[in-house]
Scaffold this motif. Structure first.
Motif, PDB file in Angstrom:
ATOM      1  N   UNK A  48     -35.347   3.575 -26.010  1.00  0.00           N
ATOM      2  CA  UNK A  48     -35.178   3.097 -24.636  1.00  0.00           C
ATOM      3  C   UNK A  48     -33.872   2.329 -24.432  1.00  0.00           C
ATOM      4  N   UNK A  49     -33.454   1.521 -25.416  1.00  0.00           N
ATOM      5  CA  UNK A  49     -32.207   0.768 -25.252  1.00  0.00           C
ATOM      6  C   UNK A  49     -31.011   1.702 -25.342  1.00  0.00           C
ATOM      7  N   UNK A  50     -31.036   2.609 -26.285  1.00  0.00           N
ATOM      8  CA  UNK A  50     -29.953   3.581 -26.422  1.00  0.00           C
ATOM      9  C   UNK A  50     -29.841   4.439 -25.177  1.00  0.00           C
ATOM     10  N   UNK A  51     -30.959   4.767 -24.587  1.00  0.00           N
ATOM     11  CA  UNK A  51     -30.990   5.668 -23.429  1.00  0.00           C
ATOM     12  C   UNK A  51     -30.633   4.911 -22.146  1.00  0.00           C
ATOM     13  N   UNK A  52     -31.614   4.342 -21.473  1.00  0.00           N
ATOM     14  CA  UNK A  52     -31.323   3.737 -20.175  1.00  0.00           C
ATOM     15  C   UNK A  52     -30.595   2.397 -20.309  1.00  0.00           C
ATOM     16  N   UNK A  53     -30.655   1.776 -21.480  1.00  0.00           N
ATOM     17  CA  UNK A  53     -29.915   0.543 -21.680  1.00  0.00           C
ATOM     18  C   UNK A  53     -28.410   0.743 -21.730  1.00  0.00           C
ATOM     19  N   UNK A  65     -30.972   0.117 -32.897  1.00  0.00           N
ATOM     20  CA  UNK A  65     -31.182   0.224 -34.334  1.00  0.00           C
ATOM     21  C   UNK A  65     -31.739  -1.065 -34.933  1.00  0.00           C
ATOM     22  N   UNK A  66     -31.268  -2.231 -34.444  1.00  0.00           N
ATOM     23  CA  UNK A  66     -31.702  -3.496 -35.026  1.00  0.00           C
ATOM     24  C   UNK A  66     -32.838  -4.154 -34.249  1.00  0.00           C
ATOM     25  N   UNK A  67     -33.367  -3.480 -33.246  1.00  0.00           N
ATOM     26  CA  UNK A  67     -34.392  -4.092 -32.395  1.00  0.00           C
ATOM     27  C   UNK A  67     -35.670  -4.391 -33.164  1.00  0.00           C
ATOM     28  N   UNK A  68     -36.203  -5.574 -32.927  1.00  0.00           N
ATOM     29  CA  UNK A  68     -37.513  -5.951 -33.466  1.00  0.00           C
ATOM     30  C   UNK A  68     -38.583  -5.251 -32.637  1.00  0.00           C
ATOM     31  N   UNK A  69     -39.555  -4.660 -33.304  1.00  0.00           N
ATOM     32  CA  UNK A  69     -40.641  -3.984 -32.613  1.00  0.00           C
ATOM     33  C   UNK A  69     -41.737  -4.999 -32.288  1.00  0.00           C
ATOM     34  N   UNK A  70     -42.013  -5.139 -31.013  1.00  0.00           N
ATOM     35  CA  UNK A  70     -42.995  -6.104 -30.535  1.00  0.00           C
ATOM     36  C   UNK A  70     -44.265  -5.357 -30.134  1.00  0.00           C
ATOM     37  N   UNK A  71     -45.401  -5.851 -30.564  1.00  0.00           N
ATOM     38  CA  UNK A  71     -46.681  -5.224 -30.211  1.00  0.00           C
ATOM     39  C   UNK A  71     -47.494  -6.195 -29.377  1.00  0.00           C
ATOM     40  N   UNK A 120     -24.223  -7.613 -30.620  1.00  0.00           N
ATOM     41  CA  UNK A 120     -25.611  -7.765 -30.195  1.00  0.00           C
ATOM     42  C   UNK A 120     -26.180  -9.008 -30.865  1.00  0.00           C
ATOM     43  N   UNK A 121     -26.662  -9.944 -30.073  1.00  0.00           N
ATOM     44  CA  UNK A 121     -27.221 -11.187 -30.600  1.00  0.00           C
ATOM     45  C   UNK A 121     -28.674 -10.982 -31.019  1.00  0.00           C
ATOM     46  N   UNK A 122     -29.452 -10.328 -30.169  1.00  0.00           N
ATOM     47  CA  UNK A 122     -30.862 -10.076 -30.465  1.00  0.00           C
ATOM     48  C   UNK A 122     -31.348  -8.939 -29.585  1.00  0.00           C
ATOM     49  N   UNK A 123     -32.326  -8.186 -30.074  1.00  0.00           N
ATOM     50  CA  UNK A 123     -32.913  -7.108 -29.271  1.00  0.00           C
ATOM     51  C   UNK A 123     -34.339  -6.858 -29.729  1.00  0.00           C
ATOM     52  N   UNK A 124     -35.143  -6.333 -28.810  1.00  0.00           N
ATOM     53  CA  UNK A 124     -36.535  -6.016 -29.118  1.00  0.00           C
ATOM     54  C   UNK A 124     -36.996  -4.852 -28.264  1.00  0.00           C
ATOM     55  N   UNK A 125     -37.957  -4.110 -28.777  1.00  0.00           N
ATOM     56  CA  UNK A 125     -38.541  -2.963 -28.077  1.00  0.00           C
ATOM     57  C   UNK A 125     -40.042  -2.967 -28.286  1.00  0.00           C
ATOM     58  N   UNK A 126     -40.729  -2.239 -27.431  1.00  0.00           N
ATOM     59  CA  UNK A 126     -42.177  -2.118 -27.589  1.00  0.00           C
ATOM     60  C   UNK A 126     -42.723  -0.920 -26.851  1.00  0.00           C
ATOM     61  N   UNK A 127     -43.877  -0.485 -27.299  1.00  0.00           N
ATOM     62  CA  UNK A 127     -44.656   0.538 -26.600  1.00  0.00           C
ATOM     63  C   UNK A 127     -45.950  -0.140 -26.180  1.00  0.00           C
ATOM     64  N   UNK A 153     -37.718  -2.756 -23.425  1.00  0.00           N
ATOM     65  CA  UNK A 153     -36.687  -3.233 -24.336  1.00  0.00           C
ATOM     66  C   UNK A 153     -35.854  -4.304 -23.661  1.00  0.00           C
ATOM     67  N   UNK A 154     -35.371  -5.269 -24.443  1.00  0.00           N
ATOM     68  CA  UNK A 154     -34.410  -6.225 -23.900  1.00  0.00           C
ATOM     69  C   UNK A 154     -33.436  -6.650 -24.981  1.00  0.00           C
ATOM     70  N   UNK A 155     -32.283  -7.160 -24.522  1.00  0.00           N
ATOM     71  CA  UNK A 155     -31.158  -7.431 -25.420  1.00  0.00           C
ATOM     72  C   UNK A 155     -30.388  -8.651 -24.935  1.00  0.00           C
ATOM     73  N   UNK A 156     -29.907  -9.457 -25.889  1.00  0.00           N
ATOM     74  CA  UNK A 156     -28.871 -10.460 -25.620  1.00  0.00           C
ATOM     75  C   UNK A 156     -27.597  -9.985 -26.296  1.00  0.00           C
ATOM     76  N   UNK A 157     -26.477 -10.024 -25.563  1.00  0.00           N
ATOM     77  CA  UNK A 157     -25.202  -9.548 -26.080  1.00  0.00           C
ATOM     78  C   UNK A 157     -24.122 -10.575 -25.765  1.00  0.00           C
TER      79      UNK A 157
END
Length: 371
Positions: free
Chosen positions: A209-214, A362-368, A232-239, A252-256
């Motif tokens: 999701x971050x690679x695509x619409x991000x 690539x470095x995103x933490x997966x959040x559940x 990239x400072x921090x990033x996370x993704x989830x389903x 997904x969200x990111x700090x840059x």
């Protein structure tokens, strides 16, 4: 709701102070039919291809041929553009020496390899986003682009095809909000679950999701902050909502942080059916002397149309209806093809925006989360 009725107090709403509008610049001349270059389309898997084609036609390009291996996609495209010849193969397009530019909205994993073939065939290339989905692809694309000196452009349409965002670029350049400190880019989307092809749910195919619409948001971050380097400072993704598609991500969200400013990105597939557009996309640009807020597709407080811009600075609070602001990308890209320039977007900017998106993914933490 008409703008003149915006101040009327509705149940549960408080009337806001009037925001004066400003006169818009004349609409950019449509160079349709000028036939300044010949171009083709290869890979029609996303409907974004129609916006890509229209941008180049507005800029004076002549669509001469297309190829898609899927009969239904080819038939729909042929109906829309009967003037274009349906090629029998990709190679037929690449071998046509009259074609100067190739567009693609193929399956994301296929876009970079096609771009490499296009550049090696001596043509320029414009991809839908994401134009590249892995660091290995990026390295190869960069290598071939340096060798061939061809243009590899990615159409970041949330900036190039949104009139309010174009206007914001003009205002920032004029110094309307001082030095830009931060951008906040919000990219919500409606999933339209039953209309999506299988590749849409496979991260290996679309990049995540971050690679695509991000990727849109990273383009805007670099553009408005003027950053030429960033991390990239921090990033996370989830389903969160779609466990039946385990290779899919809906948040997904990111700090840059860049050498020109900071940024925050949030993207998701949670736009509700009750919203009268596919996504309430927004961009806030914070400066030392004020800020700009863009409501790209709708303003739920007063209008179902898009292209709304709010400017607040030391002098005023102003609303700008950007419906008639010109969209220069198509004409600029055609100019670049003809003149070997970088007026639409520098090549390094194009690659850095997608590099940040890939690294954040690539470095995103997966959040559940439990819902």
């Amino acid at each position: 709701m008409q703008r003149r009725n915006f101040l009327t107090t509705a149940a549960g709403l408080v009337a806001l102070p009037a925001l004066p509008t400003v006169a818009q610049a004349a609409v950019q001349p449509d160079l349709r039919g000028a036939n300044r270059i010949k171009f083709a389309a290869v890979g029609l898997n996303h409907s974004h291809i129609y916006g890509q084609v229209e941008a180049v036609i507005r800029g004076g390009g002549e669509l001469v041929s297309f190829y898609a291996k899927e009969p239904d996609l080819a038939a729909a495209f042929a109906k829309r553009y009967p003037q274009a010849k349906q090629a029998r193969s990709e190679q037929e397009v690449l071998d046509d020496k009259s074609i100067q530019l190739v567009l693609s909205s193929g399956i994301p994993i296929d876009r970079a390899p096609l771009g490499i073939r296009v550049m090696r065939a001596g043509k320029d290339y414009m991809s839908d986003k994401p134009g590249i989905i892995t660091l290995d692809q990026l390295a190869e694309v960069r290598k071939v682009q340096r060798e061939t000196k061809r243009i590899y452009s990615i159409m970041y349409s949330e900036r190039f095809e949104n009139r309010a965002t174009v206007k914001a670029g003009e205002l920032v350049k004029e110094g309307a909000i001082g030095k830009v400190v931060q951008t906040i880019g919000l990219g919500p989307h409606r999933i339209a679950l039953m209309s999506r092809p299988d590749w849409f749910f496979d991260k290996k195919q679309f990049g995540g999701i971050i690679c695509d619409i991000g990727s849109h948001q990273f383009d805007q971050f670099l553009f408005f902050t003027g950053s030429t380097k960033a991390d990239v400072v921090a990033s996370e993704v989830g389903n969160v909502r779609y466990p039946q598609h385990p290779q899919f991500e809906d948040f997904g969200d990111v700090m840059v942080r860049g050498n020109g400013g900071m940024g925050y990105v949030r993207v998701d597939w949670f736009s509700p059916e009750g919203l009268k557009t596919w996504g309430d996309g927004r961009l806030t640009i914070l400066g030392t002397e004020g800020y700009i807020e863009i409501r790209k597709n709708i303003d739920i407080t007063k209008s179902e149309k898009g292209n709304h811009l709010y400017l607040v600075n030391q002098k005023e609070t102003r609303y700008i209806d950007c419906a008639d602001v010109p969209l220069p990308y198509g004409q600029q890209l055609v100019d670049d093809v003809l003149n070997r320039t970088e007026t639409a977007m520098t090549q390094e900017h194009c690659f850095l925006a997608t590099e940040l998106a890939i690294k954040a993914q690539k470095q995103a933490e997966v959040v559940k989360l439990k819902v």
